[in-house]
Motif scaffolding. Structure first.
Motif, short mmCIF file in Angstrom:
data_model
loop_
_atom_site.label_atom_id
_atom_site.label_comp_id
_atom_site.label_asym_id
_atom_site.label_seq_id
_atom_site.Cartn_x
_atom_site.Cartn_y
_atom_site.Cartn_z
N ILE A 128 1.07 -0.89 0.17
CA ILE A 128 0.01 0.01 0.11
C ILE A 128 1.23 1.40 0.26
O ILE A 128 0.62 2.62 -0.60
N ALA A 129 1.77 1.34 0.65
CA ALA A 129 2.41 2.11 1.01
C ALA A 129 3.53 2.92 -0.34
O ALA A 129 4.13 4.25 -1.22
N LEU A 130 3.76 2.04 -0.75
CA LEU A 130 4.45 2.08 -2.57
C LEU A 130 3.67 1.93 -3.61
O LEU A 130 3.57 3.05 -4.26
N VAL A 131 1.92 1.61 -3.30
CA VAL A 131 1.26 2.39 -4.64
C VAL A 131 1.20 3.78 -4.63
O VAL A 131 1.19 4.72 -5.37
N LEU A 132 1.01 3.93 -2.62
CA LEU A 132 0.87 5.08 -3.17
C LEU A 132 1.90 6.54 -2.87
O LEU A 132 1.78 7.60 -3.01
N SER A 133 3.29 6.35 -3.00
CA SER A 133 4.25 6.19 -3.12
C SER A 133 4.35 7.19 -4.36
O SER A 133 4.50 7.67 -4.92
N VAL A 134 3.92 5.66 -5.30
CA VAL A 134 4.70 6.19 -6.46
C VAL A 134 3.66 6.69 -7.26
O VAL A 134 3.95 7.98 -8.15
N GLY A 135 2.18 6.51 -6.87
CA GLY A 135 0.94 7.50 -7.53
C GLY A 135 1.44 8.66 -6.66
O GLY A 135 1.37 10.14 -7.46
N TYR A 136 1.91 9.86 -5.85
CA TYR A 136 2.35 10.71 -5.48
C TYR A 136 2.85 11.70 -5.89
O TYR A 136 2.73 13.07 -6.70
N ALA A 137 3.95 10.61 -6.41
CA ALA A 137 5.27 10.59 -7.14
C ALA A 137 4.73 11.60 -8.37
O ALA A 137 5.93 12.41 -9.29
N LEU A 138 4.16 10.35 -8.81
CA LEU A 138 3.88 11.15 -10.87
C LEU A 138 2.35 12.17 -10.50
O LEU A 138 2.95 12.70 -11.82
N VAL A 139 2.17 12.25 -9.69
CA VAL A 139 0.76 13.24 -9.30
C VAL A 139 1.74 14.86 -9.82
O VAL A 139 1.07 15.32 -10.08
N VAL A 140 2.73 14.64 -8.39
CA VAL A 140 3.47 15.96 -8.32
C VAL A 140 4.66 16.37 -9.21
O VAL A 140 5.48 17.69 -8.94
N TRP A 141 5.42 15.24 -9.85
CA TRP A 141 6.56 15.47 -10.98
C TRP A 141 6.29 16.34 -11.52
O TRP A 141 7.60 17.26 -11.89
N ASP A 142 5.32 17.01 -12.36
CA ASP A 142 5.71 17.78 -12.97
C ASP A 142 5.64 19.53 -12.14
O ASP A 142 6.45 20.52 -12.91
N ARG A 143 4.83 19.16 -10.95
CA ARG A 143 5.00 20.21 -10.66
C ARG A 143 6.82 20.63 -9.54
O ARG A 143 6.61 21.76 -8.77
N ILE A 144 7.89 19.44 -10.09
CA ILE A 144 8.59 19.33 -9.04
C ILE A 144 9.83 20.71 -9.00
O ILE A 144 10.92 21.30 -8.86
N PRO A 145 10.00 21.12 -9.96
CA PRO A 145 11.33 22.11 -11.00
C PRO A 145 10.59 23.06 -10.14
O PRO A 145 10.97 24.22 -9.55
N PHE A 146 9.35 23.70 -10.09
CA PHE A 146 8.59 24.74 -9.42
C PHE A 146 9.07 24.75 -8.18
O PHE A 146 9.44 25.97 -7.19
N ALA A 147 8.74 23.41 -7.22
CA ALA A 147 9.09 23.56 -5.70
C ALA A 147 10.60 23.15 -6.05
O ALA A 147 11.23 24.54 -4.58
N SER A 148 11.62 23.22 -6.62
CA SER A 148 12.78 23.19 -6.87
C SER A 148 13.34 24.68 -7.04
O SER A 148 13.87 24.97 -5.75
N ALA A 149 13.00 25.48 -7.63
CA ALA A 149 13.54 26.64 -7.94
C ALA A 149 13.18 26.99 -6.36
O ALA A 149 13.72 28.47 -5.96
N ASN A 150 11.92 27.51 -5.50
CA ASN A 150 11.28 27.84 -4.40
C ASN A 150 12.59 27.66 -3.54
O ASN A 150 13.05 28.59 -3.06
N LEU A 151 12.99 26.25 -3.42
CA LEU A 151 14.04 25.83 -2.11
C LEU A 151 15.00 26.33 -2.55
O LEU A 151 15.36 26.67 -2.00
N ASN A 152 15.41 26.61 -4.03
CA ASN A 152 16.44 26.73 -3.51
C ASN A 152 17.27 28.05 -3.70
O ASN A 152 17.69 28.23 -3.27
N THR A 153 16.04 29.35 -3.46
CA THR A 153 16.63 30.42 -3.18
C THR A 153 15.46 30.18 -2.04
O THR A 153 17.67 30.90 -1.55
N ALA A 154 15.28 29.04 -1.33
CA ALA A 154 15.08 29.89 -0.04
C ALA A 154 16.39 29.50 0.68
O ALA A 154 16.68 29.57 1.34
N MET A 155 17.06 28.72 0.00
CA MET A 155 18.21 27.86 0.66
C MET A 155 19.65 28.94 0.34
O MET A 155 20.94 28.94 0.96
#
Length: 250
Positions: A128-155
């Motif tokens: 169950i944890a594997l299915v949820l983890s993979v599903g979550y990764a697939l859903v948010v993968w396209d949003r990662i560049p924006f989140a990474s840019a914000n995180l990089n700025t914060a760092m």
């Protein structure tokens, strides 16, 4: 800006300090040496010795709790420092790394469960944890560049103001110290109430006291947490608006 809330917060801190001073020692007091009795009071002496042994054991238990709490605090500070270093070093890839790590851990969870306890709930929970983890990764993968840019700025802001790390560690130590102090203050007050030293026999009054104590701890903890958040936000905001090359004024 809110003088009433500030005064109320200080008042509850004073009350908790007073509770700790008055009742805290009851929770951690060491065993006292018993006195020898005469032959006619042999049974009383034996009972006193038994009580002293119990108090000594309880004292040792509380001391061990304090030691374990301090070690956990040091470990948490170390782990949080490593997490911050990792986030600062791999700011552009840390989100992907975290998602892949969660998927790998879920897979390992299920695999180990199949190998060690195939008929238990562990393999099912891992799947169950594997299915949820993979599903979550697939859903948010396209949003990662924006989140990474914000995180990089914060760092970048954190790297520009390294003193913020010291602020976080100091307040983490304050939170740990207050938690230990509060725990023994409440234990001492609880023992005093249940033992009859404090005359509170009404069940509703006891619930009110314990609820108030819980709210006081939560309030203090949140103040410490949000003080760090406000400090970091102010420093990063000042860094963001500061002209390039200008040093921080605080």
């Amino acid at each position: 800006r809110d003088a009433f809330s500030g005064a109320l917060f200080i008042a509850q801190m004073v009350v908790m300090v007073a509770v700790g001073v008055i009742y805290g020692p009851e929770a951690i007091k060491a065993a006292e040496d018993g006195k020898d009795g005469d032959a006619d009071a042999a049974l009383d002496v034996a009972n006193q010795d038994s009580n002293m042994d119990g108090r000594h054991s309880l004292h040792e238990t509380y001391i061990n709790i304090i030691i374990v709490a301090c070690l956990c605090g040091v470990l948490s500070a170390f782990v949080s420092s490593l997490a911050l270093i990792a986030a600062a070093s791999f700011a552009r890839r840390i989100v992907q790394i975290a998602l892949i790590f969660s998927i790998a851990m879920a897979f390992a969870w299920g695999t180990v469960g199949v190998g060690l306890a195939p008929k238990s709930f562990v393999p099912f929970a891992g799947a169950i944890a594997l299915v949820l983890s993979v599903g979550y990764a697939l859903v948010v993968w396209d949003r990662i560049p924006f989140a990474s840019a914000n995180l990089n700025t914060a760092m970048n802001g954190i790297r520009a103001e390294p003193s913020l790390m010291a602020v976080a560690l100091v307040f983490q130590g304050l939170a740990m110290g207050w938690s230990i102090y509060y725990t023994f203050a409440v234990i001492g007050l609880y023992d005093a109430i249940e033992g009859g030293d404090v005359n509170v026999h009404n069940k509703t009054a006891k619930i009110f006291i314990y609820t108030t104590l819980a709210m006081a701890y939560y309030w203090t903890y949140q103040v410490l947490t949000h003080t760090v958040q406000a400090t970091v936000a102010g420093a990063v905001g000042a860094w963001w608006l500061r002209p390039e090359g200008q040093t921080c004024k605080f």
